[in-house]
Motif scaffolding. Sequence first.
Motif, PDB file in Angstrom:
ATOM      1  N   ASN A  59      61.648   7.325  25.566  1.00 10.11           N
ATOM      2  CA  ASN A  59      61.187   6.943  24.235  1.00 10.11           C
ATOM      3  C   ASN A  59      59.669   6.993  24.241  1.00 10.11           C
ATOM      4  OD1 ASN A  59      60.300   5.523  21.932  1.00 10.11           O
ATOM      5  ND2 ASN A  59      62.123   4.218  21.913  1.00 10.11           N
ATOM      6  N   ASN A  61      57.595   5.774  22.373  1.00  9.77           N
ATOM      7  CA  ASN A  61      56.928   4.513  22.014  1.00  9.77           C
ATOM      8  C   ASN A  61      56.631   3.652  23.215  1.00  9.77           C
ATOM      9  OD1 ASN A  61      56.906   4.494  19.032  1.00  9.77           O
ATOM     10  ND2 ASN A  61      59.066   4.890  19.409  1.00  9.77           N
ATOM     11  N   GLU A  62      57.440   3.782  24.231  1.00 13.25           N
ATOM     12  CA  GLU A  62      57.284   2.928  25.405  1.00 13.25           C
ATOM     13  C   GLU A  62      57.560   3.739  26.673  1.00 13.25           C
ATOM     14  OE1 GLU A  62      60.018  -0.290  24.831  1.00 13.25           O
ATOM     15  OE2 GLU A  62      61.647   1.034  24.251  1.00 13.25           O
TER      16      GLU A  62
ATOM     17  N   ARG B 220      58.603  -3.660  20.260  1.00 18.11           N
ATOM     18  CA  ARG B 220      59.114  -2.632  19.335  1.00 18.11           C
ATOM     19  C   ARG B 220      59.533  -1.373  20.103  1.00 18.11           C
ATOM     20  NH1 ARG B 220      53.809  -3.080  18.618  1.00 18.11           N
ATOM     21  NH2 ARG B 220      52.478  -1.328  19.175  1.00 18.11           N
ATOM     22  N   GLY B 222      60.381   1.687  18.186  1.00 22.62           N
ATOM     23  CA  GLY B 222      60.308   2.884  17.369  1.00 22.62           C
ATOM     24  C   GLY B 222      60.783   2.676  15.947  1.00 22.62           C
ATOM     25  N   MET B 223      60.903   3.768  15.235  1.00 23.27           N
ATOM     26  CA  MET B 223      61.263   3.692  13.824  1.00 23.27           C
ATOM     27  C   MET B 223      62.757   3.857  13.607  1.00 23.27           C
ATOM     28  SD  MET B 223      59.814   7.317  12.356  1.00 23.27           S
ATOM     29  CE  MET B 223      61.074   7.584  11.106  1.00 23.27           C
ATOM     30  N   GLY B 298      56.744   0.788  13.057  1.00 26.59           N
ATOM     31  CA  GLY B 298      57.379   0.302  14.283  1.00 26.59           C
ATOM     32  C   GLY B 298      57.222   1.266  15.446  1.00 26.59           C
ATOM     33  N   THR B 299      56.366   2.282  15.289  1.00 28.29           N
ATOM     34  CA  THR B 299      56.008   3.126  16.432  1.00 28.29           C
ATOM     35  C   THR B 299      54.695   2.600  17.004  1.00 28.29           C
ATOM     36  OG1 THR B 299      54.726   4.701  15.117  1.00 28.29           O
ATOM     37  CG2 THR B 299      57.069   5.185  15.397  1.00 28.29           C
TER      38      THR B 299
END
Lengths: 89, 403
Positions: A59, A61-62, B220, B222-223, B298-299
């Motif tokens: 992911n 995002n992380e 969080r 992600g979207m 939320g990213t």
Amino acid sequence: MTPDMIRPRIHAILAEQAMIPVEEVTDRQSLADLGIDSMGVVEAIFAIEEAFDIAVPFNANEPQASTFDISSVGAIVAAVAELHTQQHQ
Amino acid sequence: MTRRVVITGAGTINAMGADVPATLAGMRAGRSAIGPLDIRDVDRLTIRIGAQVQGYVETERFSRQQITLLDRYAQFALIAAREALDQSGVSLSGEAALRAGVILGTSGGGLGTQDDNYRAVYEDGKNRVHPFVVPKLMNNAAAAHLSMEYGLQGPSFTVATACASSNHAIGQAAQFIRAGLADVMLTGGAEAMLCFGGVKAWEGLRVMSNDTCRPFCATRSGMVQGEGAGIFVLEAYDQARARGAEILAELAGCAMTSDASDIVMPSREGAERAMRGALRDAGLDRLDIGYINAHGTGTAANDRTECAAIGQVFGPLANGLPISSTKAMHGHCIGATGAIELLACIMALRDGVVAPTVNWRESDPECMLDVVPNEARDVTVTACLSNAFAFGGMNAVLALKAA
């Protein structure tokens, strides 16, 4: 597949992404050393999934929280070898 | 010519509810409409959640003949427009129709229709598709159906700026009225991308969450995509006053900027310039702003950049300013999202209720603003901003004032 069988294709994928000759890629380098940014990482992972017919958990995002270790080229080779073994038994 | 522009009608359908009252009740209650996706071939997706409009039966809303021409996104637009026009009560007959138009935002247009018909020819091997596939899938279909349904004969078109489409559309519609090019505009956005191909494409970017959307939260992931429509009636202030219309809010200003840097990574400077520009355009001071409806996807990339930009624009004032992302409730409705989020702004201005950022668990050191976690808050708000920062680095911020 053993890491030795996987390594050349990983190096080739990352070299293409970094736009450098494949000879310049070594296991000790990080993706940042190769100049690959976050979107480059996402694209490289897609190429790896296609090349080895595996699903890579990642992911954007992380990236640190991902179970897929991308801390160095060598770590990616080891992680792909493990995923390939898990997913192609 | 510069005229004041007001909102006299609002309508919606989205995962929170099938109209404005249901949506606002959900926002007040801090209810998240994110859940398991119920779409064809969901078992082949790795992302299986979304904020889907549940219990929607198109045959209960439209005739068979209409459905052959109406993609889901256009159906949503028609449903929301009906509610907005019923509330507004504006007359659109005779000469007035010549001075009225439609500007809508959408990103995917009739993506579901494309998905269905590609499947028919590629997967099912069919060599024939329905004759109305093109008019059903086109990105201007929803705007066209609104102009036809209500006989609006002035300027009509569709704006596509990905996640900022609605804000660009609403800002543009307001400019038409300000400049005297129209007296009444229907505007907002519609989106229905929750189909196999739509979600599969988003999966590729690796920015989608597979648990839920937690904007501005340290945990969080992600979207999460949503769907729906938000439609508004914009009207010249003098006309609305003269006919005794109830004014929901004044659309006081708008600014559009481009990052001119990266196709997906947002820039702080572009967001900053858009917020400053909207304040200037509306003649508002930073002190006047009592709420910001954040883009808040939320990213990691958006949330940090947006918080930094708000910090730059508002300085020390940022710490006392309620900011929320309602995407944790209705999902990221892409080209419709700004329109649905405008409802939260109207609620803040009219009802003095700021919608919360739900699903929030813990502070992120890079998002240390007052994000109104989990519970709605009673606050008197006389002016607010609504942010939208799109892929492509295209930004549009709206500034609203209480009526």
